[in-house]
Design an enzyme around this catalytic site. Structure first.
Site, PDB file in Angstrom:
ATOM      1  N   CYS A 103       0.812  -1.116   0.034  1.00 50.66           N
ATOM      2  CA  CYS A 103       0.049   0.080   0.067  1.00 50.66           C
ATOM      3  C   CYS A 103       0.932   1.152   0.165  1.00 50.66           C
ATOM      4  O   CYS A 103       1.964   1.339   0.725  1.00 50.66           O
ATOM      5  CB  CYS A 103      -0.747  -0.035   1.086  1.00 50.66           C
ATOM      6  SG  CYS A 103      -2.051   1.501   1.361  1.00 50.66           S
ATOM      7  N   GLU A 133       3.128  -5.606   8.814  1.00 50.93           N
ATOM      8  CA  GLU A 133       3.508  -4.305   8.550  1.00 50.93           C
ATOM      9  C   GLU A 133       4.551  -3.703   9.315  1.00 50.93           C
ATOM     10  O   GLU A 133       5.570  -3.022   9.062  1.00 50.93           O
ATOM     11  CB  GLU A 133       2.147  -3.307   8.558  1.00 50.93           C
ATOM     12  CG  GLU A 133       2.755  -1.862   8.247  1.00 50.93           C
ATOM     13  CD  GLU A 133       1.532  -0.855   8.494  1.00 50.93           C
ATOM     14  OE1 GLU A 133       1.610   0.245   8.601  1.00 50.93           O
ATOM     15  OE2 GLU A 133       0.284  -1.109   8.300  1.00 50.93           O
TER      16      GLU A 133
END
EC number: 1.17.7.4
Length: 327
Positions: A103, A133
């Site tokens: 992203c 992440e």
């Protein structure tokens, strides 16, 4: 006279479901399968949703835990959550053609980590240990980053120079959760610097805002999302804090228990940022069959952000993979 039972209604959060980063990642897998044919290997789940992963598997995607599970000369895609630089190095060593579906908002945090490390700051990364992440961001500057997993972690944080310390955040946390940790850090390190822009993603904030608005009016909130989805789990917590009597996380409508509706007249419904709308529709149908046919939209924000697909999809990656395997 028998008292008239209260009207049954559903409060449907808006926005909900797919964010721009998830939409981009899922479409990237589908486009890669169309363009290059199966199999397309994907390192870790492309997004944290059981239905999405199962659907893509049926189309020819193969999800692996580590890069060394991908046969040499193949195409591998990195998930929306991002990876550490060492993963790119591993892929190059195995002669793999890569598609990076990270992203863009996560990529922004990675770049901030690199820049602050180059300026020799101690970086305090607020996030949950073990989340993909967090692992990816930490890998950008492991000698400068330390994880702070909530306010209770602050006491053990030590830095080299209190005048050169900055915080960054996992993008999918709740705003309230993050700021509680930031406040505790600022008490300990008054010169703590904030990142140049808010790291918590706009979609996470908007979905939490909608849940806050409907939570106080809901006897029950149903959040559609998978149990390994950080932002979906946060929505359950936000709903309870907002005043909902109870809130539950479900992947599919058939996981809802009839007993949850006892004494309930208003059900709030929302979904995490990696959830396709078809799953929400299934929940609404399940509720309608039980008398909850009146649906009111609770709108917290407009979303118009879109991200372009990974640049690698504009190249002939099968030819690149074959050339790499011949080197």
């Amino acid at each position: 006279m028998t008292p008239t039972p209260p009207a049954r209604r559903v409060l449907l959060a808006a926005p909900r479901g797919y964010c721009a980063g998830v939409d981009r990642a899922v479409i990237a897998v589908e486009k890669a399968l169309e363009q290059y044919g199966a199999p397309i290997y994907v390192r870790h789940e492309i997004v944290h949703n059981k239905y999405v992963v199962q659907t893509l598997e049926k189309k020819g995607a193969i999800f692996v835990d580590e890069t060394d599970e991908v046969p040499e000369g193949s195409i591998v895609m990195f998930s929306a959550h991002g990876v550490a630089p060492i993963v790119h190095e591993e892929a190059a060593k195995r002669r793999l053609a890569t598609i990076d579906a990270t992203c863009p908002l996560v990529t922004k945090v990675h770049k901030e980590a690199v820049r602050f490390a180059q300026e020799d700051y101690d970086i305090l990364l607020i996030g949950h240990e073990g989340h993909e992440e967090v692992i990816g961001t930490s890998g950008e500057a492991p000698d400068h980053i330390q994880l702070v997993d909530g306010p209770e972690d602050v006491a053990k944080v030590e830095v080299r120079d209190p005048s050169k310390v900055v915080w960054l955040s996992q993008t999918t946390l709740s705003v309230d959760e993050t700021m509680e940790t930031v406040d505790a850090l600022k008490e300990k390190f008054p010169q703590l610097m904030s990142p140049p822009s808010d790291d918590i993603c706009y979609a996470t904030q908007n979905r939490q805002l909608a849940v806050k608005q409907m939570g106080a009016d809901s006897d029950l909130v149903i959040v559609v999302g998978s149990r390994n989805s950080s932002n979906s789990k946060r929505l359950v917590e936000v709903a309870k804090l907002a005043g909902a009597r109870e809130a539950y996380l479900v992947d599919f409508a058939d996981e809802i228990e009839e007993a949850w509706l006892d004494g309930v007249s208003t059900v709030g419904v929302t979904s995490g940022a990696s959830v396709p709308e078809v799953l929400v529709e299934g929940v609404l149908e399940w509720l309608a069959q039980r008398g909850f046919e009146d649906v009111e939209i609770v709108k917290a924000a407009e979303e118009s952000i879109t991200f372009s697909l990974p640049k690698e999809l504009r190249r002939d990656l099968r030819a690149e993979a074959a050339a790499l395997s011949e080197d």
